[in-house]
Design an enzyme around this catalytic site. Structure first.
Site, PDB file in Angstrom:
ATOM      1  N   GLU A   1      92.606  90.226  68.630  1.00 59.08           N
ATOM      2  CA  GLU A   1      93.970  90.001  68.117  1.00 59.08           C
ATOM      3  C   GLU A   1      95.040  90.419  69.115  1.00 59.08           C
ATOM      4  O   GLU A   1      96.140  89.864  69.110  1.00 59.08           O
ATOM      5  CB  GLU A   1      94.176  90.765  66.800  1.00 59.08           C
ATOM      6  CG  GLU A   1      93.430  90.189  65.611  1.00 59.08           C
ATOM      7  CD  GLU A   1      92.032  90.754  65.399  1.00 59.08           C
ATOM      8  OE1 GLU A   1      91.469  91.336  66.366  1.00 59.08           O
ATOM      9  OE2 GLU A   1      91.508  90.627  64.293  1.00 59.08           O
TER      10      GLU A   1
ATOM     11  N   ALA B   1      90.882  84.650  61.722  1.00 61.47           N
ATOM     12  CA  ALA B   1      91.826  84.005  60.816  1.00 61.47           C
ATOM     13  C   ALA B   1      92.334  82.733  61.487  1.00 61.47           C
ATOM     14  O   ALA B   1      92.336  82.624  62.717  1.00 61.47           O
ATOM     15  CB  ALA B   1      92.986  84.947  60.536  1.00 61.47           C
TER      16      ALA B   1
ATOM     17  N   GLY C   1      89.196  88.241  62.318  1.00 51.81           N
ATOM     18  CA  GLY C   1      88.897  88.262  60.883  1.00 51.81           C
ATOM     19  C   GLY C   1      87.425  87.956  60.597  1.00 51.81           C
ATOM     20  O   GLY C   1      86.883  88.375  59.581  1.00 51.81           O
TER      21      GLY C   1
ATOM     22  N   GLU D   1      85.743  91.158  60.937  1.00 50.70           N
ATOM     23  CA  GLU D   1      86.150  91.980  59.785  1.00 50.70           C
ATOM     24  C   GLU D   1      85.391  91.557  58.529  1.00 50.70           C
ATOM     25  O   GLU D   1      85.007  92.389  57.702  1.00 50.70           O
ATOM     26  CB  GLU D   1      87.668  91.872  59.581  1.00 50.70           C
ATOM     27  CG  GLU D   1      88.429  92.576  60.714  1.00 50.70           C
ATOM     28  CD  GLU D   1      89.921  92.318  60.680  1.00 50.70           C
ATOM     29  OE1 GLU D   1      90.323  91.139  60.565  1.00 50.70           O
ATOM     30  OE2 GLU D   1      90.695  93.293  60.762  1.00 50.70           O
TER      31      GLU D   1
HETATM   32  C1  HXC Z   1      92.312  78.323  64.423  1.00 51.33           C
HETATM   33  C2  HXC Z   1      90.631  78.045  65.950  1.00 51.33           C
HETATM   34  C3  HXC Z   1      90.372  79.434  65.976  1.00 51.33           C
HETATM   35  C4  HXC Z   1      91.166  80.265  65.131  1.00 51.33           C
HETATM   36  C5  HXC Z   1      89.026  78.465  67.342  1.00 51.33           C
HETATM   37  N1  HXC Z   1      89.761  77.491  66.812  1.00 51.33           N
HETATM   38  N2  HXC Z   1      89.372  79.661  66.857  1.00 51.33           N
HETATM   39  N3  HXC Z   1      91.594  77.508  65.186  1.00 51.33           N
HETATM   40  N4  HXC Z   1      92.119  79.664  64.388  1.00 51.33           N
HETATM   41  N5  HXC Z   1      90.986  81.562  65.056  1.00 51.33           N
HETATM   42  C6  HXC Z   1      89.699  76.051  67.074  1.00 51.33           C
HETATM   43  C7  HXC Z   1      90.271  75.721  68.438  1.00 51.33           C
HETATM   44  O1  HXC Z   1      91.663  75.601  68.351  1.00 51.33           O
HETATM   45  C8  HXC Z   1      89.603  74.402  68.713  1.00 51.33           C
HETATM   46  O2  HXC Z   1      90.239  73.400  67.972  1.00 51.33           O
HETATM   47  C9  HXC Z   1      88.222  74.578  68.115  1.00 51.33           C
HETATM   48  O3  HXC Z   1      88.336  75.644  67.175  1.00 51.33           O
HETATM   49  C10 HXC Z   1      87.177  74.986  69.128  1.00 51.33           C
HETATM   50  O4  HXC Z   1      87.639  76.095  69.854  1.00 51.33           O
HETATM   51  P1  HXC Z   1      87.751  76.132  71.459  1.00 51.33           P
HETATM   52  O5  HXC Z   1      88.755  77.155  71.805  1.00 51.33           O
HETATM   53  O6  HXC Z   1      87.948  74.764  71.998  1.00 51.33           O
HETATM   54  O7  HXC Z   1      86.278  76.620  71.844  1.00 51.33           O
HETATM   55  P2  HXC Z   1      85.812  77.514  73.087  1.00 51.33           P
HETATM   56  O8  HXC Z   1      86.512  77.060  74.341  1.00 51.33           O
HETATM   57  O9  HXC Z   1      84.319  77.517  73.043  1.00 51.33           O
HETATM   58  O10 HXC Z   1      86.369  78.979  72.771  1.00 51.33           O
HETATM   59  C11 HXC Z   1      85.903  79.670  71.671  1.00 51.33           C
HETATM   60  C12 HXC Z   1      86.783  80.934  71.394  1.00 51.33           C
HETATM   61  C13 HXC Z   1      88.248  80.485  71.251  1.00 51.33           C
HETATM   62  C14 HXC Z   1      86.644  81.917  72.556  1.00 51.33           C
HETATM   63  C15 HXC Z   1      86.223  81.576  70.126  1.00 51.33           C
HETATM   64  O11 HXC Z   1      88.304  79.413  70.323  1.00 51.33           O
HETATM   65  C16 HXC Z   1      89.155  81.574  70.758  1.00 51.33           C
HETATM   66  O12 HXC Z   1      89.536  82.446  71.530  1.00 51.33           O
HETATM   67  N6  HXC Z   1      89.526  81.514  69.492  1.00 51.33           N
HETATM   68  C17 HXC Z   1      90.449  82.442  68.898  1.00 51.33           C
HETATM   69  C18 HXC Z   1      89.810  83.768  68.633  1.00 51.33           C
HETATM   70  C19 HXC Z   1      90.795  84.770  68.070  1.00 51.33           C
HETATM   71  O13 HXC Z   1      91.823  85.059  68.699  1.00 51.33           O
HETATM   72  N7  HXC Z   1      90.541  85.297  66.853  1.00 51.33           N
HETATM   73  C20 HXC Z   1      91.412  86.196  66.196  1.00 51.33           C
HETATM   74  C21 HXC Z   1      92.350  85.435  65.295  1.00 51.33           C
HETATM   75  S1  HXC Z   1      93.533  86.498  64.555  1.00 51.33           S
HETATM   76  P3  HXC Z   1      90.778  72.037  68.685  1.00 51.33           P
HETATM   77  O14 HXC Z   1      91.432  71.302  67.548  1.00 51.33           O
HETATM   78  O15 HXC Z   1      91.689  72.466  69.772  1.00 51.33           O
HETATM   79  O16 HXC Z   1      89.505  71.401  69.183  1.00 51.33           O
HETATM   80  C22 HXC Z   1      92.693  87.235  63.305  1.00 51.33           C
HETATM   81  C23 HXC Z   1      93.480  88.231  62.512  1.00 51.33           C
HETATM   82  C24 HXC Z   1      92.716  88.669  61.300  1.00 51.33           C
HETATM   83  O17 HXC Z   1      91.572  86.987  63.067  1.00 51.33           O
HETATM   84  C25 HXC Z   1      93.643  89.208  60.257  1.00 51.33           C
HETATM   85  C26 HXC Z   1      92.952  89.344  58.912  1.00 51.33           C
HETATM   86  C27 HXC Z   1      92.510  88.085  58.246  1.00 51.33           C
END
Ligand code: HXC
Length: 257
Positions: free
Chosen positions: A131, A65, A108, A111
């Site tokens: 998460e 998400a 997400g 999911e």
């Molecule tokens: C918003 C995101 C994002 C996310 C990545 N980006 N994941 N933006 N929401 N979930 C953005 C980053 O901010 C960044 O933008 C760009 O994408 C590239 O990501 P990087 O982090 O620079 O890449 P990398 O170093 O290769 O790392 C990749 C990654 C990391 C390991 C996947 O991005 C990460 O940990 N992302 C979050 C994963 C996460 O926590 N997902 C769960 C979300 S909560 P900028 O502008 O900085 O370049 C969830 C709840 C679901 O899903 C509930 C139901 C819907």
């Protein structure tokens, strides 16, 4: 139809939906989810399409998400917006849906892949529910579908300790259907979707319903529902054609009637 965050195509009889926020690793924002649901419903209603493939790009299926979108939200806003409620529209899609996954498939995103009926992965795919690192838990089925798919031990590790699985590990754990070389994952998913699209449509629809029902009901009720659907199919032209074609040693021609 013009969408902002997704692209749609048709490949033979497979509808393809591509998540298209590559710079944000296809993070799922509210508009994207709306568009995704609308596109899936449109393919579900389109007689030219028999199955749907959902994909991202090589780097990410979806990294979850959109964290920026929800970071400042209050509980009341989350409840009133009920973005996850919109995911129910996906669950109602009757045609088979296949997730074609490459790269990050997280939160997400995982999911969403699990809400599909099958998952075809590139060997680069990584599956996880991180998460917990954000101080929350999965909210769109992660605790439920992942546990049903891989069992309690691995689900606990993935959800409580953010363990990520490689594609091979996900295959061994029963989370996904196939792992193929990076350049083949989308082609493989489209091929599978076209195979499904070439099958008897009413039987496919009831088969999907029956398998999903196995997670919803008691064995006795599930068996009774399955039996009713089996008997019902004897009212279709396709059952007559399928069994006749078998005895005549030829390929059946399905009409979806
Ligand atoms: C918003 C995101 C994002 C996310 C990545 N980006 N994941 N933006 N929401 N979930 C953005 C980053 O901010 C960044 O933008 C760009 O994408 C590239 O990501 P990087 O982090 O620079 O890449 P990398 O170093 O290769 O790392 C990749 C990654 C990391 C390991 C996947 O991005 C990460 O940990 N992302 C979050 C994963 C996460 O926590 N997902 C769960 C979300 S909560 P900028 O502008 O900085 O370049 C969830 C709840 C679901 O899903 C509930 C139901 C819907």
């Amino acid at each position: 139809m013009d969408y902002q965050f997704i692209l749609t195509e048709v490949h033979d009889r497979a509808g393809l939906i591509r998540l298209n926020r590559p710079k944000q690793l296809n993070a799922l924002n509210g508009t994207l989810i709306e568009e995704l649901a609308a596109a899936a419903e449109a393919f579900d209603a389109d007689p030219a399409v028999g199955a749907v493939v959902l994909t991202g790009d090589e780097r990410a299926f979806a990294a979850g998400a959109d964290i920026r979108e929800m970071a400042e939200a209050s509980a009341v806003e989350m409840l009133l917006n009920d973005r996850i409620g919109k995911w129910e529209r996906f669950r109602k899609v009757r045609k088979p849906m296949i997730a074609a996954v490459s790269g990050f498939c997280l939160g997400g995103g995982n999911e969403l892949a699990m809400a599909c009926d099958m998952i075809v992965a590139s060997e680069t795919a990584r599956f996880g529910q991180p998460e917990i690192n954000l101080g929350v838990i999965p909210g769109a089925g992660g605790t439920q579908r992942l546990t049903r798919a891989v069992g309690k031990a691995l689900a606990m590790e993935m959800i409580l300790n953010a363990r990520m699985l490689t594609a091979e590990e996900a295959l061994r754990a029963g989370l996904i259907n196939r792992v193929v070389p990076a350049e083949q994952y989308l082609g493989e998913a489209l091929k599978l979707a076209n195979e499904l699209a070439a099958r008897a449509p009413l039987a496919i629809r009831l088969a999907k319903e029956a398998v999903n029902n196995a997670f919803e009901t008691s064995l006795t009720d599930g068996l009774a529902d399955e039996r009713r659907s089996f008997y019902f199919l004897f009212s279709t032209d396709d059952q007559k054609e399928g069994m006749k074609a078998f005895t005549e040693k030829r390929k059946a021609e399905w009409r979806g009637r």
